[in-house]
Design an enzyme around this catalytic site. Structure first.
Site, PDB file in Angstrom:
ATOM      1  N   LYS A 219       0.850  -1.197   0.000  1.00 21.10           N
ATOM      2  CA  LYS A 219       0.000   0.000   0.000  1.00 21.10           C
ATOM      3  C   LYS A 219       0.886   1.248   0.000  1.00 21.10           C
ATOM      4  O   LYS A 219       1.614   1.512   0.957  1.00 21.10           O
ATOM      5  CB  LYS A 219      -0.900   0.041   1.243  1.00 21.10           C
ATOM      6  CG  LYS A 219      -1.965   1.138   1.108  1.00 21.10           C
ATOM      7  CD  LYS A 219      -2.565   1.576   2.416  1.00 21.10           C
ATOM      8  CE  LYS A 219      -1.960   2.826   2.970  1.00 21.10           C
ATOM      9  NZ  LYS A 219      -2.136   4.038   2.189  1.00 21.10           N
ATOM     10  N   GLY A 271       7.024   4.674   8.344  1.00 17.31           N
ATOM     11  CA  GLY A 271       6.146   5.834   8.498  1.00 17.31           C
ATOM     12  C   GLY A 271       6.278   6.398   9.903  1.00 17.31           C
ATOM     13  O   GLY A 271       7.324   6.241  10.552  1.00 17.31           O
ATOM     14  N   SER A 272       5.216   7.022  10.389  1.00 13.85           N
ATOM     15  CA  SER A 272       5.295   7.715  11.674  1.00 13.85           C
ATOM     16  C   SER A 272       5.283   6.723  12.842  1.00 13.85           C
ATOM     17  O   SER A 272       4.746   5.615  12.739  1.00 13.85           O
ATOM     18  CB  SER A 272       4.121   8.675  11.801  1.00 13.85           C
ATOM     19  OG  SER A 272       2.913   7.951  11.823  1.00 13.85           O
ATOM     20  N   THR A 273       5.845   7.156  13.950  1.00 12.41           N
ATOM     21  CA  THR A 273       5.879   6.314  15.150  1.00 12.41           C
ATOM     22  C   THR A 273       4.456   6.049  15.652  1.00 12.41           C
ATOM     23  O   THR A 273       4.148   4.937  16.101  1.00 12.41           O
ATOM     24  CB  THR A 273       6.755   6.990  16.226  1.00 12.41           C
ATOM     25  OG1 THR A 273       8.090   7.037  15.713  1.00 12.41           O
ATOM     26  CG2 THR A 273       6.750   6.218  17.537  1.00 12.41           C
ATOM     27  N   GLY A 276       3.059   3.371  13.570  1.00 12.76           N
ATOM     28  CA  GLY A 276       3.865   2.178  13.853  1.00 12.76           C
ATOM     29  C   GLY A 276       3.373   1.475  15.111  1.00 12.76           C
ATOM     30  O   GLY A 276       3.280   0.244  15.161  1.00 12.76           O
ATOM     31  N   GLU A 424       9.721  15.296  15.926  1.00  9.72           N
ATOM     32  CA  GLU A 424      10.129  15.147  14.532  1.00  9.72           C
ATOM     33  C   GLU A 424       9.341  16.171  13.714  1.00  9.72           C
ATOM     34  O   GLU A 424       8.116  16.092  13.629  1.00  9.72           O
ATOM     35  CB  GLU A 424       9.824  13.730  14.038  1.00  9.72           C
ATOM     36  CG  GLU A 424      10.295  13.498  12.628  1.00  9.72           C
ATOM     37  CD  GLU A 424      10.056  12.073  12.136  1.00  9.72           C
ATOM     38  OE1 GLU A 424       8.931  11.564  12.285  1.00  9.72           O
ATOM     39  OE2 GLU A 424      10.999  11.476  11.594  1.00  9.72           O
TER      40      GLU A 424
HETATM   41  P1  NDP Z   1       1.827   7.967   8.359  1.00 15.65           P
HETATM   42  O1  NDP Z   1       2.626   7.156   9.291  1.00 15.65           O
HETATM   43  O2  NDP Z   1       0.404   8.202   8.649  1.00 15.65           O
HETATM   44  O3  NDP Z   1       1.891   7.350   6.871  1.00 15.65           O
HETATM   45  C1  NDP Z   1       2.732   6.316   6.459  1.00 15.65           C
HETATM   46  C2  NDP Z   1       1.924   5.226   5.751  1.00 15.65           C
HETATM   47  O4  NDP Z   1       1.046   4.599   6.671  1.00 15.65           O
HETATM   48  C3  NDP Z   1       1.038   5.725   4.622  1.00 15.65           C
HETATM   49  O5  NDP Z   1       0.977   4.763   3.597  1.00 15.65           O
HETATM   50  C4  NDP Z   1      -0.304   5.843   5.306  1.00 15.65           C
HETATM   51  O6  NDP Z   1      -1.405   5.809   4.429  1.00 15.65           O
HETATM   52  C5  NDP Z   1      -0.296   4.605   6.174  1.00 15.65           C
HETATM   53  N1  NDP Z   1      -1.246   4.625   7.264  1.00 15.65           N
HETATM   54  C6  NDP Z   1      -1.860   5.705   7.821  1.00 15.65           C
HETATM   55  N2  NDP Z   1      -2.685   5.298   8.811  1.00 15.65           N
HETATM   56  C7  NDP Z   1      -2.573   3.962   8.895  1.00 15.65           C
HETATM   57  C8  NDP Z   1      -3.172   2.976   9.713  1.00 15.65           C
HETATM   58  N3  NDP Z   1      -4.013   3.301  10.695  1.00 15.65           N
HETATM   59  N4  NDP Z   1      -2.839   1.697   9.520  1.00 15.65           N
HETATM   60  C9  NDP Z   1      -1.967   1.346   8.563  1.00 15.65           C
HETATM   61  N5  NDP Z   1      -1.380   2.237   7.738  1.00 15.65           N
HETATM   62  C10 NDP Z   1      -1.670   3.527   7.903  1.00 15.65           C
HETATM   63  O7  NDP Z   1       2.559   9.344   8.171  1.00 15.65           O
HETATM   64  P2  NDP Z   1       1.877  10.749   7.800  1.00 15.65           P
HETATM   65  O8  NDP Z   1       1.776  10.791   6.341  1.00 15.65           O
HETATM   66  O9  NDP Z   1       0.628  10.996   8.560  1.00 15.65           O
HETATM   67  O10 NDP Z   1       2.959  11.763   8.354  1.00 15.65           O
HETATM   68  C11 NDP Z   1       2.897  12.201   9.704  1.00 15.65           C
HETATM   69  C12 NDP Z   1       4.261  12.303  10.300  1.00 15.65           C
HETATM   70  O11 NDP Z   1       4.879  11.034  10.307  1.00 15.65           O
HETATM   71  C13 NDP Z   1       5.221  13.172   9.518  1.00 15.65           C
HETATM   72  O12 NDP Z   1       5.074  14.506   9.848  1.00 15.65           O
HETATM   73  C14 NDP Z   1       6.548  12.618   9.941  1.00 15.65           C
HETATM   74  O13 NDP Z   1       6.929  13.190  11.169  1.00 15.65           O
HETATM   75  C15 NDP Z   1       6.270  11.144  10.145  1.00 15.65           C
HETATM   76  N6  NDP Z   1       6.666  10.325   8.988  1.00 15.65           N
HETATM   77  C16 NDP Z   1       7.786   9.568   9.110  1.00 15.65           C
HETATM   78  C17 NDP Z   1       8.214   8.835   8.033  1.00 15.65           C
HETATM   79  C18 NDP Z   1       9.449   8.012   8.115  1.00 15.65           C
HETATM   80  O14 NDP Z   1      10.015   7.665   7.080  1.00 15.65           O
HETATM   81  N7  NDP Z   1       9.889   7.629   9.292  1.00 15.65           N
HETATM   82  C19 NDP Z   1       7.518   8.847   6.753  1.00 15.65           C
HETATM   83  C20 NDP Z   1       6.301   9.617   6.748  1.00 15.65           C
HETATM   84  C21 NDP Z   1       5.935  10.338   7.837  1.00 15.65           C
HETATM   85  P3  NDP Z   1      -2.078   7.188   3.951  1.00 15.65           P
HETATM   86  O15 NDP Z   1      -1.022   7.919   3.206  1.00 15.65           O
HETATM   87  O16 NDP Z   1      -3.168   6.683   3.089  1.00 15.65           O
HETATM   88  O17 NDP Z   1      -2.538   7.898   5.179  1.00 15.65           O
END
Ligand code: NDP
Length: 516
Positions: A219, A271-273, A276, A424
């Site tokens: 996804k 993705g975000s903590t 996670g 972050e």
């Molecule tokens: P998210 O963690 O929400 O997004 C990462 C992925 O997870 C996307 O594909 C997202 O889908 C998906 N996702 C969102 N909600 C769920 C869920 N409940 N269950 C499973 N998957 C899910 O990051 P954000 O885009 O909201 O960014 C927010 C903050 O996270 C940023 O400001 C940054 O601080 C941090 N971040 C850290 C990253 C890293 O590489 N460590 C990468 C991205 C963000 P969808 O896009 O459809 O919401």
């Protein structure tokens, strides 16, 4: 380049062409005494023609482009112009189920038992096609994510291809990767990737999974689905058997239905903590494998014996690369007290040369922030930094009229307790703190819930080793920053997650080891 307009700084002074004293022409040049030299670059836009966008993209399930079961779509927007790029099918839980079934069938019927040397051929083919279509991928990635073309062209796409080359090499050599053990694939891998490195994160996840004999449901993030959907075309072009790779765009909840699907054997998330942690709960009580690559608040530590000009380049690369939207960004600069003043002066001079603007312009250093929501988050945290008493510096630079842009920002007088030193930001914002002794540097560097990466700048090899041993960070760069290689494992401690991607460690997460 998009139309540019001069804006004002937050304190109301006009922003325009650079007018530092050093940039003033001597009278012998005949421009007029003290006249600012117009050091302007001519626009150098990369052509969009290499990308053909469809009006609507479907889900990629079982080798076919299919609409969502309820016909819903969402729009992918170009963050540099705020214009819609195209429509993308928005998957439902039923679609996710269909994708997992397709992946299971492909695993059972063919892929899971295909000899490694045969799997390798597909991976090599994918790597080659990514290289052949690299310009198309780079332009599309910059249009969809806002990152500068020179980064997508020189970093994201070449590294994505390199991951496929690297893991293709392992596919028929698993017995050497795990000597004395038999490496068996896990089955179906459910993978969720973020928006900051869409194609590269896809490659980090899909390449080792396929090399080890697993099939995949991936996804992509909702703001950046397009390079994953172009990758679906590459899978078809490479004749990958249907169902081995499935790409299912949709909202976050759909990600959760992948995580909790009973027929998924392994979950990989970047993705975000916060998300996670939800995913960790989602797999609790099951025997699914899990790797989490989450946020960071890296310390980039500069000692007084470091080569300052080189360190400045590393600091700039550490925090302004990809607009600072990097999990391992060096967002906290720890400078030894005795050199903080010259270091900040050099940094400010360097910031004045950074070009912010059209991601498709080859001279652009800092492109667009990925989404309106992310821009709002950065703006809010920067306001908090000022309100809490830190001192803000932004260079004079024009921002385009439209799109989600933010100036490179530097905060001095930052306290450990400030939000900008703890949270972050995921934007082009650097917080400067100081230290006196190596012990204090270690203490401050580790004083964060995260533990993904760090940097050390010093002339002494012994000091590098001293620091590396004491810092709780998955990756520590010495006299450099933000360097990646497919052979090298990457991952974090504490709230930055667990498990490693890249190298042999990255393979380990996709196999079950049995005795011979
Ligand atoms: P998210 O963690 O929400 O997004 C990462 C992925 O997870 C996307 O594909 C997202 O889908 C998906 N996702 C969102 N909600 C769920 C869920 N409940 N269950 C499973 N998957 C899910 O990051 P954000 O885009 O909201 O960014 C927010 C903050 O996270 C940023 O400001 C940054 O601080 C941090 N971040 C850290 C990253 C890293 O590489 N460590 C990468 C991205 C963000 P969808 O896009 O459809 O919401």
């Amino acid at each position: 380049m998009a139309a540019m307009a001069t804006k004002t700084t937050d304190d109301g002074s006009p922003r325009g062409a650079l007018t530092r004293a050093a940039d003033r022409a001597p009278s012998s040049w005949g421009l007029g005494d003290g006249q600012a030299i117009p050091w302007e670059y001519a626009p150098a836009p990369e052509s969009r023609d290499v990308v053909t966008l469809k009006e609507r993209y479907g889900l990629f399930i079982n080798g076919k482009d299919v609409p969502a079961s309820d016909g819903q779509v969402f729009t992918s927007v170009n963050p540099a112009t705020e214009e819609p790029l195209t429509e993308v099918a928005r998957a439902t839980a039923a679609d996710m189920d269909k994708a997992v079934r397709a992946a299971r069938t492909a695993f059972r019927s063919r892929w899971g038992s295909l000899p490694g040397r045969e799997r390798a051929k597909y991976l090599f083919r994918i790597a080659r096609i990514l290289q052949e279509r690299s310009r198309e991928f780079a332009v599309l990635e910059s249009m969809d994510s806002g990152k500068p073309i020179k980064e997508s062209r020189d970093v994201d796409v070449p590294l994505a291809a390199a991951h496929f080359w690297y893991y293709a090499g392992w596919a028929d050599k698993l017995e050497y990767a795990f000597p004395g053990r038999v490496a068996k694939p896990l089955g179906v891998a459910g993978q969720i990737i973020p928006w900051n490195f869409p194609l590269l994160m896809l490659a980090w996840k899909i390449a080792p999974a396929l090399a080890a004999g697993n099939t995949v449901v991936l996804k992509p993030a909702s703001t950046t689905p397009l390079s994953a959907l172009l990758f679906a075309e590459v899978c078809r072009q490479a004749d990958l058997p249907p169902g081995v790779v499935n790409i299912v765009p949709g909202p976050g909840e759909i990600g959760m239905s992948l995580v909790t699907h009973p027929d998924v054997d392994k979950v990989a998330f970047t993705g975000s903590t916060d998300i996670g942690k939800k995913i960790y709960k989602g797999v609790a009580g099951t025997d699914k494998g899990l790797t989490l690559e989450l946020g960071g608040k890296a310390a980039n530590i500069v000692f007084d014996d470091a080569p300052l000009d080189q360190a400045v380049e590393g600091i700039v690369n550490g925090i302004y690369f990809n607009q600072g939207e990097v999990c391992c960004a060096g967002s906290r600069l720890l400078a030894q007290e005795s050199i903080v003043e010259p270091l900040i002066e050099k940094l400010k001079d360097r910031l004045a040369t950074i070009r912010v603007g059209d991601p498709l312009d080859k001279n652009t250093d800092v492109g667009a922030i990925n989404s309106k929501a992310q821009l709002e988050k950065i703006t809010e945290l920067v306001a908090a930094g000022r309100a809490e008493g830190a001192e803000m510096y932004q260079p004079a630079c024009d921002l385009p009229d439209r799109g989600y842009f933010f100036r490179p920002t530097l905060f001095t007088n930052v306290a450990q307790s400030h939000r900008i030193a703890r949270e972050e930001i995921f934007g082009p914002v650097l917080s400067v703190l100081t230290f006196r002794t190596p012990e204090e540097a270690v203490e401050k560097a580790n004083n964060t819930p995260y533990g993904l990466s760090a940097g050390v700048w010093t002339d002494k090899g012994s000091r590098i080793l001293h620091m590396v041993k004491r810092m709780k960070a998955g990756v520590v760069w010495a006299n450099t920053f933000n360097r990646f290689d497919p052979t090298s494992p990457f991952g974090g401690y504490k709230e930055s997650g667990f498990g490693r991607e890249g190298g042999m460690h990255g393979l380990h997460a996709y196999v079950r080891l049995e005795d011979r």
